[in-house]
Scaffold this motif. Sequence first.
Motif, short mmCIF file in Angstrom:
data_model
loop_
_atom_site.label_atom_id
_atom_site.label_comp_id
_atom_site.label_asym_id
_atom_site.label_seq_id
_atom_site.Cartn_x
_atom_site.Cartn_y
_atom_site.Cartn_z
N VAL A 119 18.89 48.99 88.84
CA VAL A 119 19.02 47.54 88.69
C VAL A 119 20.35 47.20 88.03
CG1 VAL A 119 17.67 47.52 86.53
CG2 VAL A 119 17.90 45.43 87.90
N TYR A 136 19.24 41.02 86.75
CA TYR A 136 17.87 40.50 86.84
C TYR A 136 17.89 39.00 86.57
CZ TYR A 136 17.82 40.71 81.72
OH TYR A 136 18.10 40.52 80.39
N ALA A 139 12.20 43.10 86.73
CA ALA A 139 13.06 44.04 87.45
C ALA A 139 12.42 45.41 87.43
CB ALA A 139 14.44 44.08 86.81
N ASN A 195 16.63 39.76 91.72
CA ASN A 195 17.30 40.92 91.12
C ASN A 195 18.27 41.53 92.14
OD1 ASN A 195 15.49 40.65 88.91
ND2 ASN A 195 14.00 41.96 89.95
#
Lengths: 118, 107
Positions: free
Chosen positions: B46, B49, A104, B34
């Motif tokens: 984010v 994930y 990520a 993600n």
Amino acid sequence: QVQLVESGGGVVQPGGSLRLSCAASGFTFSTYDMHWVRQAPGKGLEGVACIRSQGNIIYYADSVQGRFTISRDNSKKTLYLQMNSLRAEDMAVYYCAKEDKTHAFDVWGQGTMVTVSS
Amino acid sequence: DIQMTQSPSSLSASVGDRVTITCRASQSISSYLNWYQQKPGKAPEVLIYAASSLQSGVPSRFSGSGSGTDFTLTISSLQPEDFATYYCQQTYSALLTFGGGTKVEIK
């Protein structure tokens, strides 16, 4: 404090060049893959280029292949994007991003605007 | 290149609503997916994930599911701070590509 700070954006004429920088702090820069992501005004996110931690493996989006060059200086904890032959469609906010071990993008810069206009 | 398609492109919802956003990959990407939230003038952050793992510090009202080609982001009870644009991102191929985004607006 984990941080990425971009610089180098500005106004450039079509066909011109610009070099973006991304200064990293607060983490071991040399152990992470890094990315440039751009966002045209009012549009979505586009991955532009990726460079592996040691700089030995690089990928580009088709839209910038042959015109843009990503690089890094691990001793200076800095990521770069050299942009040549700029086009109107390259106008965007450019973000640098750190890819975590989970794959990520867990840290992003604040973004730097690139305007391509005559 | 792996294409990511999100739907809907926008939605209107009220505080307290359950919201679901879907993302479809053009080929199987296992769980390499993600989810990000982006507010105007800010960089993305984010949320999820590996398709279903909650990023540290993200409220538990956010959840993700799916594998292969079809994925879902769910907000169990929409809060005022959740009005934003959401993006999926595949991490299966080298150049990580994003979906087109889903803008969540106030009804």
